[in-house]
Design a protein around this motif. Structure first.
Motif, PDB file in Angstrom:
ATOM      1  N   TRP A  72      -0.108  24.824  24.922  1.00  0.00           N
ATOM      2  CA  TRP A  72      -1.266  25.484  25.516  1.00  0.00           C
ATOM      3  C   TRP A  72      -1.593  24.992  26.923  1.00  0.00           C
ATOM      4  CZ3 TRP A  72      -4.942  22.088  27.048  1.00  0.00           C
ATOM      5  CH2 TRP A  72      -4.928  20.828  26.434  1.00  0.00           C
ATOM      6  N   TYR A  73      -0.924  23.966  27.384  1.00  0.00           N
ATOM      7  CA  TYR A  73      -1.323  23.254  28.595  1.00  0.00           C
ATOM      8  C   TYR A  73      -0.260  23.323  29.686  1.00  0.00           C
ATOM      9  CZ  TYR A  73       2.035  20.078  26.662  1.00  0.00           C
ATOM     10  OH  TYR A  73       3.198  19.567  26.154  1.00  0.00           O
ATOM     11  N   VAL A  74      -0.706  23.018  30.890  1.00  0.00           N
ATOM     12  CA  VAL A  74       0.161  22.676  32.014  1.00  0.00           C
ATOM     13  C   VAL A  74      -0.391  21.362  32.550  1.00  0.00           C
ATOM     14  CG1 VAL A  74       0.898  25.000  32.655  1.00  0.00           C
ATOM     15  CG2 VAL A  74      -1.178  24.077  33.644  1.00  0.00           C
ATOM     16  N   SER A  75       0.490  20.523  33.061  1.00  0.00           N
ATOM     17  CA  SER A  75       0.005  19.248  33.605  1.00  0.00           C
ATOM     18  C   SER A  75       0.562  19.068  35.004  1.00  0.00           C
ATOM     19  CB  SER A  75       0.398  18.086  32.700  1.00  0.00           C
ATOM     20  OG  SER A  75       1.794  17.956  32.637  1.00  0.00           O
ATOM     21  N   PHE A  76      -0.196  18.339  35.794  1.00  0.00           N
ATOM     22  CA  PHE A  76       0.167  18.088  37.181  1.00  0.00           C
ATOM     23  C   PHE A  76       0.049  16.592  37.440  1.00  0.00           C
ATOM     24  CE2 PHE A  76      -1.746  22.269  36.859  1.00  0.00           C
ATOM     25  CZ  PHE A  76      -0.754  23.067  37.410  1.00  0.00           C
ATOM     26  N   ASN A  77       1.100  16.009  37.983  1.00  0.00           N
ATOM     27  CA  ASN A  77       1.096  14.588  38.303  1.00  0.00           C
ATOM     28  C   ASN A  77       0.641  14.387  39.741  1.00  0.00           C
ATOM     29  OD1 ASN A  77       2.117  13.961  35.782  1.00  0.00           O
ATOM     30  ND2 ASN A  77       4.228  13.981  36.483  1.00  0.00           N
ATOM     31  N   GLU A  85      -4.466  21.089  32.210  1.00  0.00           N
ATOM     32  CA  GLU A  85      -5.230  22.331  32.220  1.00  0.00           C
ATOM     33  C   GLU A  85      -4.671  23.276  31.174  1.00  0.00           C
ATOM     34  OE1 GLU A  85      -4.746  23.991  36.105  1.00  0.00           O
ATOM     35  OE2 GLU A  85      -5.887  22.402  37.078  1.00  0.00           O
ATOM     36  N   ASN A  86      -5.502  24.238  30.764  1.00  0.00           N
ATOM     37  CA  ASN A  86      -5.002  25.265  29.867  1.00  0.00           C
ATOM     38  C   ASN A  86      -4.201  26.298  30.660  1.00  0.00           C
ATOM     39  OD1 ASN A  86      -7.598  25.974  30.975  1.00  0.00           O
ATOM     40  ND2 ASN A  86      -7.686  27.707  29.594  1.00  0.00           N
ATOM     41  N   LYS A  87      -3.186  26.867  30.011  1.00  0.00           N
ATOM     42  CA  LYS A  87      -2.357  27.892  30.660  1.00  0.00           C
ATOM     43  C   LYS A  87      -3.178  29.162  30.833  1.00  0.00           C
ATOM     44  CE  LYS A  87       2.222  26.653  28.968  1.00  0.00           C
ATOM     45  NZ  LYS A  87       3.336  27.095  28.142  1.00  0.00           N
ATOM     46  N   LEU A  88      -3.057  29.758  31.998  1.00  0.00           N
ATOM     47  CA  LEU A  88      -3.745  31.017  32.259  1.00  0.00           C
ATOM     48  C   LEU A  88      -2.773  32.159  32.517  1.00  0.00           C
ATOM     49  CD1 LEU A  88      -6.682  29.879  34.545  1.00  0.00           C
ATOM     50  CD2 LEU A  88      -6.702  30.282  32.101  1.00  0.00           C
ATOM     51  N   LYS A  89      -1.504  31.835  32.746  1.00  0.00           N
ATOM     52  CA  LYS A  89      -0.537  32.897  33.047  1.00  0.00           C
ATOM     53  C   LYS A  89      -0.322  33.763  31.826  1.00  0.00           C
ATOM     54  CE  LYS A  89       1.736  30.679  36.783  1.00  0.00           C
ATOM     55  NZ  LYS A  89       2.908  30.455  37.524  1.00  0.00           N
ATOM     56  N   GLY A  90      -0.066  35.020  32.069  1.00  0.00           N
ATOM     57  CA  GLY A  90       0.159  35.964  30.984  1.00  0.00           C
ATOM     58  C   GLY A  90      -1.045  36.881  30.847  1.00  0.00           C
ATOM     59  N   ASN A  91      -1.069  37.589  29.752  1.00  0.00           N
ATOM     60  CA  ASN A  91      -2.177  38.500  29.526  1.00  0.00           C
ATOM     61  C   ASN A  91      -3.105  37.932  28.456  1.00  0.00           C
ATOM     62  OD1 ASN A  91      -1.098  39.050  26.954  1.00  0.00           O
ATOM     63  ND2 ASN A  91       0.205  40.653  27.793  1.00  0.00           N
ATOM     64  N   LYS A  92      -4.029  38.738  28.000  1.00  0.00           N
ATOM     65  CA  LYS A  92      -5.017  38.287  27.024  1.00  0.00           C
ATOM     66  C   LYS A  92      -4.367  37.727  25.761  1.00  0.00           C
ATOM     67  CE  LYS A  92      -8.988  39.958  24.448  1.00  0.00           C
ATOM     68  NZ  LYS A  92      -9.834  41.084  24.160  1.00  0.00           N
ATOM     69  N   HIS A  93      -3.199  38.213  25.416  1.00  0.00           N
ATOM     70  CA  HIS A  93      -2.565  37.811  24.169  1.00  0.00           C
ATOM     71  C   HIS A  93      -1.568  36.661  24.332  1.00  0.00           C
ATOM     72  CE1 HIS A  93      -4.483  41.137  22.194  1.00  0.00           C
ATOM     73  NE2 HIS A  93      -4.038  41.934  23.128  1.00  0.00           N
ATOM     74  N   TYR A  98      -8.960  31.407  26.816  1.00  0.00           N
ATOM     75  CA  TYR A  98     -10.123  31.333  25.931  1.00  0.00           C
ATOM     76  C   TYR A  98     -10.483  29.897  25.549  1.00  0.00           C
ATOM     77  CZ  TYR A  98      -6.670  30.586  22.275  1.00  0.00           C
ATOM     78  OH  TYR A  98      -5.640  30.092  21.524  1.00  0.00           O
ATOM     79  N   LEU A  99      -9.626  28.921  25.848  1.00  0.00           N
ATOM     80  CA  LEU A  99      -9.907  27.551  25.440  1.00  0.00           C
ATOM     81  C   LEU A  99     -11.117  26.950  26.150  1.00  0.00           C
ATOM     82  CD1 LEU A  99      -6.355  25.995  25.158  1.00  0.00           C
ATOM     83  CD2 LEU A  99      -7.866  26.745  23.326  1.00  0.00           C
ATOM     84  N   PHE A 100     -11.505  27.520  27.273  1.00  0.00           N
ATOM     85  CA  PHE A 100     -12.665  26.983  27.987  1.00  0.00           C
ATOM     86  C   PHE A 100     -13.929  27.135  27.159  1.00  0.00           C
ATOM     87  CE2 PHE A 100     -15.959  27.104  31.351  1.00  0.00           C
ATOM     88  CZ  PHE A 100     -15.721  25.871  31.893  1.00  0.00           C
ATOM     89  N   PHE A 101     -13.982  28.170  26.363  1.00  0.00           N
ATOM     90  CA  PHE A 101     -15.136  28.454  25.523  1.00  0.00           C
ATOM     91  C   PHE A 101     -14.672  28.657  24.084  1.00  0.00           C
ATOM     92  CE2 PHE A 101     -15.844  30.130  29.738  1.00  0.00           C
ATOM     93  CZ  PHE A 101     -17.024  29.525  30.093  1.00  0.00           C
ATOM     94  N   PRO A 102     -14.159  27.624  23.423  1.00  0.00           N
ATOM     95  CA  PRO A 102     -13.508  27.849  22.137  1.00  0.00           C
ATOM     96  C   PRO A 102     -14.425  28.332  21.029  1.00  0.00           C
ATOM     97  CG  PRO A 102     -13.723  25.520  22.571  1.00  0.00           C
ATOM     98  CD  PRO A 102     -14.113  26.228  23.819  1.00  0.00           C
ATOM     99  N   HIS A 103     -15.731  28.095  21.126  1.00  0.00           N
ATOM    100  CA  HIS A 103     -16.620  28.568  20.065  1.00  0.00           C
ATOM    101  C   HIS A 103     -17.384  29.820  20.466  1.00  0.00           C
ATOM    102  CE1 HIS A 103     -15.681  25.166  17.658  1.00  0.00           C
ATOM    103  NE2 HIS A 103     -16.117  24.328  18.573  1.00  0.00           N
ATOM    104  N   GLU A 104     -17.353  30.165  21.733  1.00  0.00           N
ATOM    105  CA  GLU A 104     -18.099  31.326  22.194  1.00  0.00           C
ATOM    106  C   GLU A 104     -17.182  32.483  22.583  1.00  0.00           C
ATOM    107  OE1 GLU A 104     -18.648  28.262  23.706  1.00  0.00           O
ATOM    108  OE2 GLU A 104     -20.413  27.744  22.550  1.00  0.00           O
TER     109      GLU A 104
END
Length: 142
Positions: A72-77, A85-93, A98-104
């Motif tokens: 689910w992540y990407v990392s930067f050294n 950080e969470n991956k944002l590339k791709g589409n909704k699926h 959505y991990l920024f707001f996992p309960h909402e």
């Protein structure tokens, strides 16, 4: 889109210990910190955050993957630091926006700091291991 970013920082007492070592052995400390943060600390933080990810028991769109069982992540050294950080590339699926707001869901009102809580749980272990790595690197040349 929103993203989670996790930062790890030394607390004041640990920062003082770190500065003492840097003043005496700047190159050794920098190398040890980079090696540790870019590998062991990064992996420990990812494992801890993944463990904190809430997982719904609902089945949406068939057997679609979930962040808890995916990368689910990407990392930067960076110099003496790492960012996860969470991956944002791709589409909704296929992204993990959505991990920024996992309960909402994806309602952009307030974040759930599950990632920060996960890293805070591992703070003592990371700091202890970090200073052990620094001390080992320093002792090799003495």
């Amino acid at each position: 889109m929103s993203r989670i970013k996790v930062h790890f920082a030394l607390k004041d007492d640990d920062w003082e210990q770190y500065l003492q070592r840097v003043e005496q052995f700047p190159d050794k400390v920098k190398k040890a910190v980079n090696d540790y943060m870019h590998d062991d600390a990064r992996n420990l933080m990812i494992k801890s955050i993944t463990g904190e990810l809430p997982k719904s028991d609902r089945q949406k769109n068939g057997n679609r993957g979930h962040a808890k069982t995916s990368e689910w992540y990407v990392s930067f050294n960076f110099d003496q630091a790492v960012t996860i950080e969470n991956k944002l590339k791709g589409n909704k699926h296929t992204s993990f926006y959505y991990l920024f707001f996992p309960h909402e869901g994806t309602v952009y009102q307030k974040s759930n700091p599950f990632a920060e809580r996960a890293v805070d749980k591992e703070y003592n272990r990371i700091v202890t291991d970090l200073f052990n790595v620094i001390d080992r690197e320093i002792k090799e040349d003495l």
